[in-house]
Design a protein around this motif. Structure first.
Motif, PDB file in Angstrom:
ATOM      1  N   ALA A 170       0.848  -1.192   0.000  1.00  0.00           N
ATOM      2  CA  ALA A 170       0.000   0.000   0.000  1.00  0.00           C
ATOM      3  C   ALA A 170       0.883   1.242   0.000  1.00  0.00           C
ATOM      4  O   ALA A 170       1.129   1.831   1.054  1.00  0.00           O
ATOM      5  CB  ALA A 170      -0.919  -0.007   1.217  1.00  0.00           C
ATOM      6  N   PRO A 171       1.398   1.624  -1.146  1.00  0.00           N
ATOM      7  CA  PRO A 171       2.352   2.740  -1.197  1.00  0.00           C
ATOM      8  C   PRO A 171       1.815   4.044  -0.632  1.00  0.00           C
ATOM      9  O   PRO A 171       2.577   4.845  -0.108  1.00  0.00           O
ATOM     10  CB  PRO A 171       2.642   2.881  -2.691  1.00  0.00           C
ATOM     11  CG  PRO A 171       2.279   1.569  -3.288  1.00  0.00           C
ATOM     12  CD  PRO A 171       1.155   1.055  -2.470  1.00  0.00           C
ATOM     13  N   LEU A 172       0.521   4.273  -0.727  1.00  0.00           N
ATOM     14  CA  LEU A 172      -0.071   5.510  -0.233  1.00  0.00           C
ATOM     15  C   LEU A 172      -1.232   5.197   0.708  1.00  0.00           C
ATOM     16  O   LEU A 172      -2.106   4.388   0.372  1.00  0.00           O
ATOM     17  CB  LEU A 172      -0.562   6.374  -1.389  1.00  0.00           C
ATOM     18  CG  LEU A 172       0.538   7.044  -2.225  1.00  0.00           C
ATOM     19  CD1 LEU A 172      -0.045   7.611  -3.510  1.00  0.00           C
ATOM     20  CD2 LEU A 172       1.235   8.137  -1.441  1.00  0.00           C
ATOM     21  N   SER A 173      -1.231   5.861   1.855  1.00  0.00           N
ATOM     22  CA  SER A 173      -2.285   5.618   2.836  1.00  0.00           C
ATOM     23  C   SER A 173      -2.573   6.901   3.596  1.00  0.00           C
ATOM     24  O   SER A 173      -1.671   7.711   3.819  1.00  0.00           O
ATOM     25  CB  SER A 173      -1.872   4.522   3.822  1.00  0.00           C
ATOM     26  OG  SER A 173      -1.609   3.312   3.133  1.00  0.00           O
ATOM     27  N   ILE A 174      -3.823   7.073   3.990  1.00  0.00           N
ATOM     28  CA  ILE A 174      -4.254   8.227   4.775  1.00  0.00           C
ATOM     29  C   ILE A 174      -5.031   7.712   5.983  1.00  0.00           C
ATOM     30  O   ILE A 174      -5.950   6.901   5.829  1.00  0.00           O
ATOM     31  CB  ILE A 174      -5.135   9.184   3.952  1.00  0.00           C
ATOM     32  CG1 ILE A 174      -4.367   9.724   2.743  1.00  0.00           C
ATOM     33  CG2 ILE A 174      -5.621  10.346   4.823  1.00  0.00           C
ATOM     34  CD1 ILE A 174      -5.208  10.568   1.809  1.00  0.00           C
ATOM     35  N   PHE A 175      -4.650   8.174   7.167  1.00  0.00           N
ATOM     36  CA  PHE A 175      -5.346   7.835   8.402  1.00  0.00           C
ATOM     37  C   PHE A 175      -5.895   9.127   8.999  1.00  0.00           C
ATOM     38  O   PHE A 175      -5.211  10.152   9.007  1.00  0.00           O
ATOM     39  CB  PHE A 175      -4.400   7.158   9.394  1.00  0.00           C
ATOM     40  CG  PHE A 175      -3.961   5.790   8.963  1.00  0.00           C
ATOM     41  CD1 PHE A 175      -4.565   4.655   9.477  1.00  0.00           C
ATOM     42  CD2 PHE A 175      -2.948   5.634   8.031  1.00  0.00           C
ATOM     43  CE1 PHE A 175      -4.169   3.390   9.078  1.00  0.00           C
ATOM     44  CE2 PHE A 175      -2.541   4.380   7.612  1.00  0.00           C
ATOM     45  CZ  PHE A 175      -3.154   3.250   8.134  1.00  0.00           C
TER      46      PHE A 175
END
Length: 343
Positions: A170-175
């Motif tokens: 998952a190269p890009l993630s937002i939490f």
């Protein structure tokens, strides 16, 4: 006498060359649409060119030489057109409960930097992130693991995106601590670099966050010496051209958004690049508004490169920016704080 004459000619040549390059950079970056790879690569070293012009100007001022006006004019143009790379601000002392904080970090898949790769690197990174207590986290080169899911469980909303359909990659993630009401990805062509976005609901307001990871330069300490110079030149030129295309795609996508927009992440280029200027447009740079020092975010020997950013729309008021000297990845994290402008 001959040595003095030669030295004077050499100094004039250095002055005209360094000041002339600074003039060219200012015009090229702001006024010329076509790409000149040689200049795109040279502008990476703009801070050093500015420093040289400062030294020359100071020296000419001491001896009261008319040559002072050459580096002085170049520096004035640089400052007015391209802006500073060294800033000193006090930030906003009046913290507000309405402040929204966002932390951006390229974590290099939790494998450490090039010099140090301890087995507990993932725990160290995630413990650091948790201690910052940011409202929104934007990761580049992320890896979704059992440990990361456990340590980020205090963020009830997330968008973990994998172009391969495998959540571990998952190269890009937002939490987020704010509800995510929509999400998506731009899916750049023929690359694992990408940009994802979410709309978060902050009380009665909506905010669009773009987590950006533009085309990687793939320059590593020592790799430049091993690569054929012509191949290196062509590869970097192609990379910058792809970055410009990707930046344009992000900007065009954001034009249809009806609420305030934030671009954050790893742009893989400096503030003196056309890539940065495409994305910045009329946005505010959190570092330039509230940062301190050089703000470098890439660990690359002695060269201070700032390639990670938080850019916000003018409807948002920046109240703080932090750079962290924590060397757990090849990048260092940044944290920006902002709030909605009072109507």
């Amino acid at each position: 006498m001959r040595l003095t004459s030669f030295s004077a000619k050499l100094m004039r040549w250095i002055t005209l060359s360094s000041s002339g390059l600074l003039f060219v950079f200012s015009i090229y970056i702001t006024l010329i649409d076509s790409q000149v790879v040689f200049l795109d690569l040279l502008v990476l070293f703009t801070p050093y060119l500015v420093g040289l012009n400062f030294i020359l100007g100071f020296g000419y001022a001491l001896i009261r030489s008319k040559l002072l006006f050459i580096p002085l004019m170049a520096l004035v143009l640089w400052f007015l057109v391209l802006g500073p790379f060294l800033v000193f601000t006090t930030g906003d002392e009046n913290k507000s409960p309405e402040d929204i904080s966002i932390l951006s970090y390229n974590v290099m898949e939790f494998i450490g930097n090039y010099r140090d790769r301890p087995s507990d690197i993932q725990d160290k990174i995630l413990d650091f992130v948790s201690a910052q207590d940011a409202d929104i986290l934007c990761f580049q080169e992320f890896a979704s693991t059992r440990v990361s899911r456990e340590k980020l469980s205090s963020y009830p909303y997330n968008f973990v995106y994998s172009p391969r359909g495998d959540k571990r990659f998952a190269p890009l993630s937002i939490f987020s601590r704010y509800p995510i009401i929509s999400s998506g990805a731009l899916d750049f062509e023929n690359t694992l670099n990408n940009t994802i976005y979410v709309d978060v609901l902050v009380n009665a307001d909506t905010l669009r966050i773009y987590n950006v990871h533009l085309q990687s330069m793939r320059i590593r300490p020592g790799s430049i010496k091993r690569e054929n110079p012509i191949n290196l030149y062509n590869r970097l030129g192609n990379t910058i051209e792809r970055q410009k295309k990707q930046a344009g795609q992000i900007l065009e996508h954001s034009r249809d958004v009806a609420h305030p927009v934030v671009f954050c992440g790893d742009f893989n280029n400096t503030q003196y690049s056309k890539v940065y200027r495409i994305l910045k447009e009329d946005k505010e740079d959190s570092f330039l508004e509230s940062g301190n020092g050089l703000g470098n975010t890439l660990l690359f020997k002695f060269l201070p490169f700032r390639i990670d950013y938080v850019l916000v729309d003018e409807e948002l008021e920046i109240s703080g920016h932090q750079n962290f000297d924590i060397r757990l990845s090849d990048h260092t994290p940044i944290k920006a704080t902002f709030r909605f402008q009072n109507p």
